[in-house]
Enzyme design. Sequence first.
Site, PDB file in Angstrom:
ATOM      1  N   ASN A   1      -8.368   8.839   4.684  1.00  0.00           N
ATOM      2  CA  ASN A   1      -8.205   8.893   3.335  1.00  0.00           C
ATOM      3  C   ASN A   1      -9.331   8.210   2.435  1.00  0.00           C
ATOM      4  O   ASN A   1     -10.343   8.669   2.288  1.00  0.00           O
ATOM      5  CB  ASN A   1      -6.708   8.418   2.941  1.00  0.00           C
ATOM      6  CG  ASN A   1      -5.717   9.238   3.695  1.00  0.00           C
ATOM      7  OD1 ASN A   1      -5.780  10.523   4.039  1.00  0.00           O
ATOM      8  ND2 ASN A   1      -4.564   8.489   3.796  1.00  0.00           N
TER       9      ASN A   1
ATOM     10  N   GLY B   1       2.324   4.552   1.566  1.00  0.00           N
ATOM     11  CA  GLY B   1       2.516   5.376   2.732  1.00  0.00           C
ATOM     12  C   GLY B   1       4.024   5.004   3.102  1.00  0.00           C
ATOM     13  O   GLY B   1       4.689   4.053   2.662  1.00  0.00           O
TER      14      GLY B   1
ATOM     15  N   GLY C   1      -6.978   0.694  -2.735  1.00  0.00           N
ATOM     16  CA  GLY C   1      -6.928  -0.338  -3.194  1.00  0.00           C
ATOM     17  C   GLY C   1      -6.808  -1.361  -2.302  1.00  0.00           C
ATOM     18  O   GLY C   1      -6.790  -2.725  -2.634  1.00  0.00           O
TER      19      GLY C   1
ATOM     20  N   GLU D   1      -0.121  -1.222  -6.887  1.00  0.00           N
ATOM     21  CA  GLU D   1      -0.812  -0.034  -7.471  1.00  0.00           C
ATOM     22  C   GLU D   1       0.008   1.286  -7.517  1.00  0.00           C
ATOM     23  O   GLU D   1      -0.128   1.889  -8.303  1.00  0.00           O
ATOM     24  CB  GLU D   1      -2.177   0.134  -6.703  1.00  0.00           C
ATOM     25  CG  GLU D   1      -1.994   0.362  -5.187  1.00  0.00           C
ATOM     26  CD  GLU D   1      -3.438   0.606  -4.568  1.00  0.00           C
ATOM     27  OE1 GLU D   1      -4.379   0.118  -5.023  1.00  0.00           O
ATOM     28  OE2 GLU D   1      -3.215   1.363  -3.393  1.00  0.00           O
TER      29      GLU D   1
ATOM     30  N   GLY E   1       0.819  -1.097   0.034  1.00  0.00           N
ATOM     31  CA  GLY E   1       0.036   0.074   0.132  1.00  0.00           C
ATOM     32  C   GLY E   1       0.919   1.280   0.107  1.00  0.00           C
ATOM     33  O   GLY E   1       2.026   1.212   0.443  1.00  0.00           O
TER      34      GLY E   1
END
Lengths: 502, 502
Positions: free
Chosen positions: B378, B265, B382, B288, B263
């Site tokens: 947020n 971050g 995905g 992603e 992810g």
Amino acid sequence: MHKNRIQCPDLLGKVISAQEAANFITKGMVIGTSGFTKAADSKAVLQALADRTLNENLAITLLSGASLGHDIDGHLAENNILAKRMPFQSDPVLRKHINSGEVLFIDQHLSETAELIDNKHLPEIDIAIVEVAKINEDGSLVLTTSVGNSATFIARAKKVILEVNLSIPTSIQGIHDIYYLQEHPIRTAIPITESHTRIGTDFVPLDISKVIGVVFTDLPDSPALVALPDEKTKAIAKHLIDFLQNEVKAGRLSKNLLPLQAGIGKIANAILEGFIESDFSDLTMYSEVLQDSTFDLIDAGKVSFASASSITVSAECYERIFNNFDFYRDKILLRPQAISNAAEVIRRLGVIAINTAIDCDIYGNVNSTHLCGSKIMNGIGGSGDFARNAYLSIFVTPSISKEDRISHIVPMVAHVDHSEHDVDIIVTEHGLADLRGLAPTERAIEIIENCSHPIYKPHLKDYFQRACENGGQTPHLLKEAFDWYIQYMETGSMQALVEIEA
Amino acid sequence: MHKNRIQCPDLLGKVISAQEAANFITKGMVIGTSGFTKAADSKAVLQALADRTLNENLAITLLSGASLGHDIDGHLAENNILAKRMPFQSDPVLRKHINSGEVLFIDQHLSETAELIDNKHLPEIDIAIVEVAKINEDGSLVLTTSVGNSATFIARAKKVILEVNLSIPTSIQGIHDIYYLQEHPIRTAIPITESHTRIGTDFVPLDISKVIGVVFTDLPDSPALVALPDEKTKAIAKHLIDFLQNEVKAGRLSKNLLPLQAGIGKIANAILEGFIESDFSDLTMYSEVLQDSTFDLIDAGKVSFASASSITVSAECYERIFNNFDFYRDKILLRPQAISNAAEVIRRLGVIAINTAIDCDIYGNVNSTHLCGSKIMNGIGGSGDFARNAYLSIFVTPSISKEDRISHIVPMVAHVDHSEHDVDIIVTEHGLADLRGLAPTERAIEIIENCSHPIYKPHLKDYFQRACENGGQTPHLLKEAFDWYIQYMETGSMQALVEIEA
């Protein structure tokens, strides 16, 4: 010795009694059994096991396709045989043993169990027990009224016990489509592009050296309990059909819609019956279970093809199917549940998924499994496989039940199986909430206005309005979000709370 | 006039200023903009729009790929331009406007937005605003640092505005793989079988008659904020890598694992950096977003190929990539998010998905989006696409934060994005919970023992034990399930509750 049923000479000598077969099962074993929505379950060996083992504390792990019939899950639980059960159950006695902590239940998306076995993320299966209609000359198997996880159990188990069910006509051969997921790292697509696409064989291959016993039985499947459409299910069906007709008018769907899925159960079955009177034609199904409604829709000329993993019907419908099998044969297909419920295929085909909610909240989060947050009812089954990947994810529920003591629309569900991201449409007998393209606060208004029961509506509105005063994407009042459940557990009615507040 | 950037003669005459382009946008319009994890966002036109419209109350609906950079979401919100925003955002100012109810936010699985547009389940897009590196002679487009939903916006919008970004070298052509989902009713498979499988074109086709303006810009992407690995992320990475090494030893994975997803971050990036020191080799990514860690792993010879929808890196890494583009060119691919996040492909490839949780509960339900149940952070992004379909669904989180005032393991999460069915592994700096094949009550013990912080562990145990006294598949005490959140909201610390109880 039913040589037409056991055409493989090497297996003729393996015929034993159910009791002898059950005796192969020893403490701590992992057993994989056929059976999906009560269809094609083990009717002889598991029953013999349940009868055998009073106070043996066998502590087996039992995997199936989905629910088993003949109260066998309950018998096994009562007789202290089950340590673990997966991936689904619907037996009231087993449910008690799960909720009391005596049996551990692993509630899985039905698409995933076979893959978890392939990936060795679950313990190895010691013995597969699988119902068949016939053993072919080369040892390959003709399954009966469901496929479930049987092909995977047969392939992966160390040993295999077969139950030849004489009540199933051997003419059933041809309606199964057996296909195995490939192994990592390189896998190709599951090549289904339409409900009727055939991708596999009509038999399950078998390494006959694994067979430790062949047992005969002639018990039919437990019949499905079918409820006739009532006022509520008729109203839900009408709202849903009106909505789909509007989708056709708006040019988003054609008259044959897209493949339909409907969850197991009386409500979904009754709703599908509503399609008989609709204008839709040449409908198809890509579902996990074929219930009475499917065959009624085929008879009515509305459904042209239906794919699933099982046939679970009433005794009357069962008779009708097997007495007219040549008529139905080219209109149905039974697949492994890893395929009937495959994310890939459901999304590609654009399935319209209709599943039953236990309850849902004002933002459209859906609970399919738990009562008041802790106690399980059945399990998530395939509802997640379909809801997540559907072209339209529809959940149906009556707005209230137990007279008016339970509202099925609540401020916040105490267990989430399907988050708001996966729920497009909610329907009760009062109306339909179309949640597409809406933010949570818009969803709340749509759900409360269209779906809630008049008794509970003002109180849902009140909760929502007060929650909004604190702001947030998904406004909640955590101090009272579960008050309706708490009230129900303490007084037997959510309505009591409403009266106190009023 | 940068004829090397606009090679299509018909479009040379369409060059206008950003302000002129912004003026095409009128009240209530639906706008689709490029931009995914702050890469390849509209840098000129949306900014001109934000500057233009003080007190105009344009009330537009803005769709993007994912988050936008340059604080543009905040500027648009502050200037009262946004009515609706989807499918993701990460701007602190916009977040305030969403949580105050001024902007409606539709939080979607990132795989689904393009398909919802194709299916007309979202309103038609009036204008697409898309950043490009170059317009080819036939009008086809070379995208920049992300694909996102840009190809769909270009195809479906009534009108198109292009932002030619001169800061992106035209040599970027070749790293995009543009592929469109087919239309219902008959669709074939997305034919990706490996991270590097190319299935489309390296350009986006364009109907040039739709173009109403071409704008130049030379602003680079907002740089990603990269955190160096710290004690906590190093500990999390170590637990995770030890676990994966054990999977290799157990024969369930090979040394090159299966494709990795991480992810967006700081935490996920720092954890991926941990793979540099591991024994794994020839790793691939099907993710992603490509962050700094991906390029560090490529440089270290650990990652041989990485597929995603965007490149979101620090300024230093950005320089490094474009100064050595020939080295990276054949090792990366950018896809539409409907493909990078496709359920079908993620499940087929067997992606190992590593996502960050805001918090998770003792049964392994994960919240990725909300603070204390109501306020959004947020969005789900995905995480659901990957967690649901992954070979292994891993969630990472520090056990506590804000000194010790927040425990990220709680009795019950007040918002569920990923249910226990979709979560295999939870990792904190204290350890790793392997939840595969476990029932909820077993999961609770595994999570509390391995993942919780010592300050909170006794209180989690106490909650769990008391909940178990009432039984259930998923034992809870609804009257106090949210007490930790309520305490935090009232006192600024969950620890206060713990002290009171102790």
